[in-house]
Motif scaffolding. Sequence first.
Motif, PDB file in Angstrom:
ATOM      1  N   LEU A  79      41.868  14.268 -16.824  1.00 22.97           N
ATOM      2  CA  LEU A  79      40.435  14.222 -16.536  1.00 22.97           C
ATOM      3  C   LEU A  79      39.691  15.281 -17.345  1.00 22.97           C
ATOM      4  N   SER A  80      40.248  16.483 -17.436  1.00 27.03           N
ATOM      5  CA  SER A  80      39.587  17.553 -18.193  1.00 27.03           C
ATOM      6  C   SER A  80      39.549  17.234 -19.685  1.00 27.03           C
ATOM      7  N   ARG A  81      40.552  16.531 -20.194  1.00 28.06           N
ATOM      8  CA  ARG A  81      40.530  16.117 -21.601  1.00 28.06           C
ATOM      9  C   ARG A  81      39.388  15.134 -21.870  1.00 28.06           C
ATOM     10  N   MET A  82      39.124  14.254 -20.905  1.00 22.22           N
ATOM     11  CA  MET A  82      37.995  13.324 -21.051  1.00 22.22           C
ATOM     12  C   MET A  82      36.669  14.070 -20.980  1.00 22.22           C
ATOM     13  N   ILE A  83      36.577  15.056 -20.095  1.00 17.92           N
ATOM     14  CA  ILE A  83      35.342  15.819 -19.910  1.00 17.92           C
ATOM     15  C   ILE A  83      35.021  16.626 -21.165  1.00 17.92           C
ATOM     16  N   LEU A  84      36.037  17.085 -21.896  1.00 18.86           N
ATOM     17  CA  LEU A  84      35.804  17.831 -23.137  1.00 18.86           C
ATOM     18  C   LEU A  84      34.993  17.026 -24.146  1.00 18.86           C
ATOM     19  N   ARG A  85      35.154  15.719 -24.142  1.00 21.82           N
ATOM     20  CA  ARG A  85      34.442  14.853 -25.083  1.00 21.82           C
ATOM     21  C   ARG A  85      33.107  14.364 -24.549  1.00 21.82           C
ATOM     22  N   LEU A  86      32.813  14.689 -23.311  1.00 20.28           N
ATOM     23  CA  LEU A  86      31.596  14.191 -22.669  1.00 20.28           C
ATOM     24  C   LEU A  86      30.386  15.054 -23.017  1.00 20.28           C
ATOM     25  N   GLU A  87      29.276  14.404 -23.319  1.00 23.62           N
ATOM     26  CA  GLU A  87      27.997  15.086 -23.503  1.00 23.62           C
ATOM     27  C   GLU A  87      26.940  14.248 -22.793  1.00 23.62           C
ATOM     28  N   VAL A  88      26.155  14.885 -21.937  1.00 24.39           N
ATOM     29  CA  VAL A  88      25.131  14.168 -21.170  1.00 24.39           C
ATOM     30  C   VAL A  88      23.748  14.571 -21.671  1.00 24.39           C
ATOM     31  N   GLN A  89      22.805  13.700 -21.433  1.00 27.89           N
ATOM     32  CA  GLN A  89      21.431  13.922 -21.889  1.00 27.89           C
ATOM     33  C   GLN A  89      20.607  14.570 -20.782  1.00 27.89           C
ATOM     34  N   ALA A  90      19.825  15.587 -21.114  1.00 22.21           N
ATOM     35  CA  ALA A  90      18.921  16.243 -20.151  1.00 22.21           C
ATOM     36  C   ALA A  90      17.768  15.297 -19.863  1.00 22.21           C
ATOM     37  N   PRO A  91      17.128  15.372 -18.746  1.00 25.23           N
ATOM     38  CA  PRO A  91      17.307  16.298 -17.628  1.00 25.23           C
ATOM     39  C   PRO A  91      18.448  15.853 -16.702  1.00 25.23           C
ATOM     40  N   ILE A  92      19.044  16.852 -16.043  1.00 30.48           N
ATOM     41  CA  ILE A  92      20.146  16.637 -15.099  1.00 30.48           C
ATOM     42  C   ILE A  92      19.715  17.205 -13.748  1.00 30.48           C
ATOM     43  N   ALA A  93      19.936  16.459 -12.695  1.00 28.12           N
ATOM     44  CA  ALA A  93      19.631  16.927 -11.337  1.00 28.12           C
ATOM     45  C   ALA A  93      20.939  17.240 -10.618  1.00 28.12           C
ATOM     46  N   ALA A  94      20.922  18.280  -9.808  1.00 26.63           N
ATOM     47  CA  ALA A  94      22.113  18.627  -9.030  1.00 26.63           C
ATOM     48  C   ALA A  94      22.497  17.438  -8.155  1.00 26.63           C
ATOM     49  N   GLY A  95      23.780  17.104  -8.143  1.00 28.27           N
ATOM     50  CA  GLY A  95      24.266  15.979  -7.370  1.00 28.27           C
ATOM     51  C   GLY A  95      24.342  14.676  -8.156  1.00 28.27           C
ATOM     52  N   GLN A  96      23.792  14.680  -9.360  1.00 30.33           N
ATOM     53  CA  GLN A  96      23.805  13.485 -10.207  1.00 30.33           C
ATOM     54  C   GLN A  96      25.216  13.213 -10.717  1.00 30.33           C
ATOM     55  N   THR A  97      25.626  11.957 -10.724  1.00 29.36           N
ATOM     56  CA  THR A  97      26.934  11.588 -11.273  1.00 29.36           C
ATOM     57  C   THR A  97      26.855  11.653 -12.794  1.00 29.36           C
ATOM     58  N   LEU A  98      27.755  12.439 -13.388  1.00 29.51           N
ATOM     59  CA  LEU A  98      27.785  12.596 -14.838  1.00 29.51           C
ATOM     60  C   LEU A  98      28.825  11.689 -15.480  1.00 29.51           C
ATOM     61  N   PHE A  99      29.878  11.381 -14.726  1.00 31.38           N
ATOM     62  CA  PHE A  99      30.985  10.611 -15.266  1.00 31.38           C
ATOM     63  C   PHE A  99      31.725   9.928 -14.120  1.00 31.38           C
ATOM     64  N   ALA A 100      32.092   8.697 -14.305  1.00 32.08           N
ATOM     65  CA  ALA A 100      32.916   7.980 -13.326  1.00 32.08           C
ATOM     66  C   ALA A 100      34.042   7.299 -14.089  1.00 32.08           C
ATOM     67  N   SER A 101      35.279   7.608 -13.724  1.00 28.24           N
ATOM     68  CA  SER A 101      36.415   7.026 -14.428  1.00 28.24           C
ATOM     69  C   SER A 101      36.774   5.672 -13.826  1.00 28.24           C
ATOM     70  N   LEU A 102      37.588   4.932 -14.539  1.00 27.36           N
ATOM     71  CA  LEU A 102      38.052   3.637 -14.051  1.00 27.36           C
ATOM     72  C   LEU A 102      38.959   3.792 -12.834  1.00 27.36           C
ATOM     73  N   LEU A 103      39.532   4.978 -12.666  1.00 27.80           N
ATOM     74  CA  LEU A 103      40.436   5.231 -11.539  1.00 27.80           C
ATOM     75  C   LEU A 103      39.694   5.686 -10.292  1.00 27.80           C
ATOM     76  N   GLY A 104      38.367   5.818 -10.379  1.00 26.54           N
ATOM     77  CA  GLY A 104      37.575   6.139  -9.203  1.00 26.54           C
ATOM     78  C   GLY A 104      37.143   7.589  -9.076  1.00 26.54           C
ATOM     79  N   GLU A 105      37.564   8.456  -9.971  1.00 22.93           N
ATOM     80  CA  GLU A 105      37.123   9.848  -9.907  1.00 22.93           C
ATOM     81  C   GLU A 105      35.700   9.948 -10.445  1.00 22.93           C
ATOM     82  N   ARG A 106      34.870  10.702  -9.725  1.00 19.78           N
ATOM     83  CA  ARG A 106      33.494  10.937 -10.157  1.00 19.78           C
ATOM     84  C   ARG A 106      33.296  12.422 -10.392  1.00 19.78           C
ATOM     85  N   ILE A 107      32.556  12.749 -11.457  1.00 19.21           N
ATOM     86  CA  ILE A 107      32.175  14.118 -11.764  1.00 19.21           C
ATOM     87  C   ILE A 107      30.679  14.218 -11.496  1.00 19.21           C
TER      88      ILE A 107
END
Length: 117
Positions: A79-107
């Motif tokens: 999961l951390s290897r996938m997050i290393l490649r992730l970049e999200v666009q601003a604005p971001i709100a606390a509690g917002q889902t940034l990433f959801a994997s096919l296995l059901g984990e949400r960041i």
Amino acid sequence: MKEIRCTACERGCLLLADSDLYEISVSGNGCERGREYALAECINPVRCATFNVRVAGGSRPVVSSKTARPVAVAKILPLSRMILRLEVQAPIAAGQTLFASLLGERIVATSSVEKEG
């Protein structure tokens, strides 16, 4: 024999878990929750993981985030290897889902980041 510090209650008992081919025996627990905690730690340990996710066009370069629920320890490194490649666009709100994997984990974001400028 495995030593485990229990976090199920405020006592913080030192548990000893010993397993043979058919069962796991637990000693040192001051309550039933400690026994359940030790069994879970031996069979399928889970943790909440935290990450910094890169932000494009934000007032800060990263946003703090965590898993929405505890995930299996074995899944944290992939999961951390996938997050290393992730970049999200601003604005971001606390509690917002940034990433959801096919296995059901949400960041989810644990803080907010405003748009730059």
